[in-house]
Scaffold this motif. Structure first.
Motif, PDB file in Angstrom:
ATOM      1  N   GLU A 175       0.828  -1.211   0.000  1.00 31.02           N
ATOM      2  CA  GLU A 175       0.000   0.000   0.000  1.00 31.02           C
ATOM      3  C   GLU A 175       0.871   1.274   0.000  1.00 31.02           C
ATOM      4  O   GLU A 175       0.725   2.136   0.866  1.00 31.02           O
ATOM      5  N   PRO A 176       1.765   1.423  -0.973  1.00 28.80           N
ATOM      6  CA  PRO A 176       2.722   2.535  -0.921  1.00 28.80           C
ATOM      7  C   PRO A 176       2.101   3.910  -1.073  1.00 28.80           C
ATOM      8  O   PRO A 176       2.731   4.909  -0.718  1.00 28.80           O
ATOM      9  N   THR A 177       0.875   3.988  -1.605  1.00 30.43           N
ATOM     10  CA  THR A 177       0.213   5.292  -1.754  1.00 30.43           C
ATOM     11  C   THR A 177      -1.045   5.394  -0.898  1.00 30.43           C
ATOM     12  O   THR A 177      -1.794   6.355  -1.013  1.00 30.43           O
ATOM     13  N   GLY A 178      -1.270   4.404  -0.031  1.00 26.08           N
ATOM     14  CA  GLY A 178      -2.523   4.348   0.712  1.00 26.08           C
ATOM     15  C   GLY A 178      -2.722   5.468   1.708  1.00 26.08           C
ATOM     16  O   GLY A 178      -3.851   5.728   2.137  1.00 26.08           O
ATOM     17  N   ASN A 179      -1.652   6.146   2.090  1.00 21.89           N
ATOM     18  CA  ASN A 179      -1.732   7.190   3.110  1.00 21.89           C
ATOM     19  C   ASN A 179      -1.598   8.587   2.521  1.00 21.89           C
ATOM     20  O   ASN A 179      -1.400   9.543   3.262  1.00 21.89           O
ATOM     21  N   LEU A 180      -1.711   8.707   1.189  1.00 19.82           N
ATOM     22  CA  LEU A 180      -1.408   9.961   0.519  1.00 19.82           C
ATOM     23  C   LEU A 180      -2.633  10.501  -0.216  1.00 19.82           C
ATOM     24  O   LEU A 180      -3.540   9.755  -0.581  1.00 19.82           O
ATOM     25  N   ASP A 181      -2.628  11.817  -0.447  1.00 21.05           N
ATOM     26  CA  ASP A 181      -3.691  12.409  -1.249  1.00 21.05           C
ATOM     27  C   ASP A 181      -3.506  12.000  -2.712  1.00 21.05           C
ATOM     28  O   ASP A 181      -2.462  11.482  -3.114  1.00 21.05           O
ATOM     29  N   THR A 182      -4.538  12.231  -3.520  1.00 27.06           N
ATOM     30  CA  THR A 182      -4.559  11.724  -4.890  1.00 27.06           C
ATOM     31  C   THR A 182      -3.388  12.236  -5.717  1.00 27.06           C
ATOM     32  O   THR A 182      -2.729  11.467  -6.437  1.00 27.06           O
ATOM     33  N   ARG A 183      -3.091  13.518  -5.630  1.00 28.17           N
ATOM     34  CA  ARG A 183      -2.019  14.089  -6.443  1.00 28.17           C
ATOM     35  C   ARG A 183      -0.656  13.507  -6.044  1.00 28.17           C
ATOM     36  O   ARG A 183       0.135  13.104  -6.912  1.00 28.17           O
ATOM     37  N   THR A 184      -0.398  13.443  -4.750  1.00 27.05           N
ATOM     38  CA  THR A 184       0.883  12.904  -4.289  1.00 27.05           C
ATOM     39  C   THR A 184       0.987  11.424  -4.624  1.00 27.05           C
ATOM     40  O   THR A 184       2.051  10.937  -5.018  1.00 27.05           O
ATOM     41  N   ALA A 185      -0.123  10.695  -4.477  1.00 27.25           N
ATOM     42  CA  ALA A 185      -0.130   9.272  -4.821  1.00 27.25           C
ATOM     43  C   ALA A 185       0.220   9.072  -6.284  1.00 27.25           C
ATOM     44  O   ALA A 185       0.986   8.158  -6.636  1.00 27.25           O
ATOM     45  N   ASP A 186      -0.303   9.921  -7.138  1.00 29.53           N
ATOM     46  CA  ASP A 186      -0.019   9.818  -8.566  1.00 29.53           C
ATOM     47  C   ASP A 186       1.467  10.056  -8.837  1.00 29.53           C
ATOM     48  O   ASP A 186       2.093   9.355  -9.644  1.00 29.53           O
ATOM     49  N   GLU A 187       2.053  11.025  -8.148  1.00 31.04           N
ATOM     50  CA  GLU A 187       3.478  11.323  -8.325  1.00 31.04           C
ATOM     51  C   GLU A 187       4.349  10.156  -7.838  1.00 31.04           C
ATOM     52  O   GLU A 187       5.337   9.797  -8.484  1.00 31.04           O
ATOM     53  N   ILE A 188       3.972   9.570  -6.697  1.00 33.72           N
ATOM     54  CA  ILE A 188       4.733   8.451  -6.148  1.00 33.72           C
ATOM     55  C   ILE A 188       4.653   7.250  -7.090  1.00 33.72           C
ATOM     56  O   ILE A 188       5.660   6.581  -7.368  1.00 33.72           O
ATOM     57  N   PHE A 189       3.465   6.985  -7.607  1.00 34.69           N
ATOM     58  CA  PHE A 189       3.304   5.856  -8.510  1.00 34.69           C
ATOM     59  C   PHE A 189       4.136   6.064  -9.777  1.00 34.69           C
ATOM     60  O   PHE A 189       4.795   5.125 -10.266  1.00 34.69           O
ATOM     61  N   ALA A 190       4.130   7.281 -10.303  1.00 35.91           N
ATOM     62  CA  ALA A 190       4.923   7.580 -11.498  1.00 35.91           C
ATOM     63  C   ALA A 190       6.413   7.355 -11.231  1.00 35.91           C
ATOM     64  O   ALA A 190       7.150   6.886 -12.107  1.00 35.91           O
ATOM     65  N   LEU A 191       6.845   7.674 -10.024  1.00 32.40           N
ATOM     66  CA  LEU A 191       8.247   7.468  -9.652  1.00 32.40           C
ATOM     67  C   LEU A 191       8.587   5.980  -9.634  1.00 32.40           C
ATOM     68  O   LEU A 191       9.643   5.558 -10.131  1.00 32.40           O
ATOM     69  N   LEU A 192       7.698   5.163  -9.084  1.00 38.04           N
ATOM     70  CA  LEU A 192       7.933   3.717  -9.055  1.00 38.04           C
ATOM     71  C   LEU A 192       8.038   3.158 -10.473  1.00 38.04           C
ATOM     72  O   LEU A 192       8.905   2.324 -10.770  1.00 38.04           O
TER      73      LEU A 192
END
Length: 241
Positions: A175-192
């Motif tokens: 759940e690497p983006t489960g604790n983040l807002d939508t915009r930040t989650a999108d940025e983190i996923f793009a980084l992965l």
């Protein structure tokens, strides 16, 4: 470099039970799974399906009750704690929903501390690698900041840099983006995804979010401790998480 023709991860009839000699509860029921180098896969399923247990077994944090688990061709059954620790350290990276950063240390120190713990002392190469990774995740100016001085998204970026510090072949993300807002989650996923493509790093991402799973190349569905679906997927890259 991983052999592209050999599974980086292979599970054969893997079972995991908890309990004592009188009462055993089986959580994983004969899991067969292979991940090839460079794959970017999502592991999905309802709460209680065994996803975290499976990830813990793959991450060598828990031993299986029976079956076989091979990482980069290495059979893990029968290895002692020192050998498991060494294999985990040189092959696996971990990203969790909660960052588990050490509050008393800077971002740079948090990145290289696991490597230092493995090798016994800090080196200039470790510090340089940590700075390079922080720059890569967009935190070049925050290397000396402590976790309390960083936003949630920035802390997760530090955690990603930490997971990559030893050039892992396989990254396990819970759940690497489960604790983040939508915009930040999108940025983190793009980084992965960028790390996956540029370094051919294999990712197995546990998620409850179907939108995130839809952006992976493969979807593995676990229900009641069994894989009920395993299929390739065409990522919906244009959709936000």
């Amino acid at each position: 470099m991983a052999d592209p023709t050999r599974p980086l991860l292979e599970l054969r009839a893997l079972r995991k039970s908890y309990g004592n000699a009188e009462v055993q509860t089986e959580i994983l029921h004969g899991i067969d799974l292979r991940l090839m180098p460079g794959e970017f896969a999502a592991l999905i399923g309802p709460s209680g399906s065994g996803k975290s247990t499976l990830l813990n077994c793959i991450g060598l944090l828990e031993g299986a009750s029976s079956g076989e688990l091979l990482i980069d061709g290495q059979v893990t059954q029968g290895l002692d704690d020192a050998a498991l620790t060494a294999l985990r350290g040189r092959t696996l990276g971990f990203i969790f929903q909660f960052h588990y950063l050490l509050p008393a240390f800077s971002a740079q120190e948090n990145v290289y501390l696991p490597v230092m713990a493995d090798q016994g002392h800090a080196t200039p190469a470790m510090r340089t690698r940590a700075l390079d990774l922080l720059a890569r995740v967009g935190l070049a100016d925050s290397a000396q900041k402590r976790p309390a001085q960083l936003s949630g998204g920035q802390q997760q970026r530090v955690a990603i840099a930490r997971a990559l510090a030893q050039h892992p072949k396989l990254v396990l993300a819970d759940e690497p983006t489960g604790n983040l807002d939508t915009r930040t989650a999108d940025e983190i996923f793009a980084l992965l995804r960028e790390v996956n493509r540029s370094e051919n790093t294999t990712f197995l991402i546990v998620t409850h979010d179907p939108r995130l799973a839809a952006r992976c190349d493969r979807i593995i569905r676990l229900v009641d401790g069994q894989i009920v679906e395993d299929r390739p997927n065409v990522p919906q890259a244009s959709e936000p998480i």
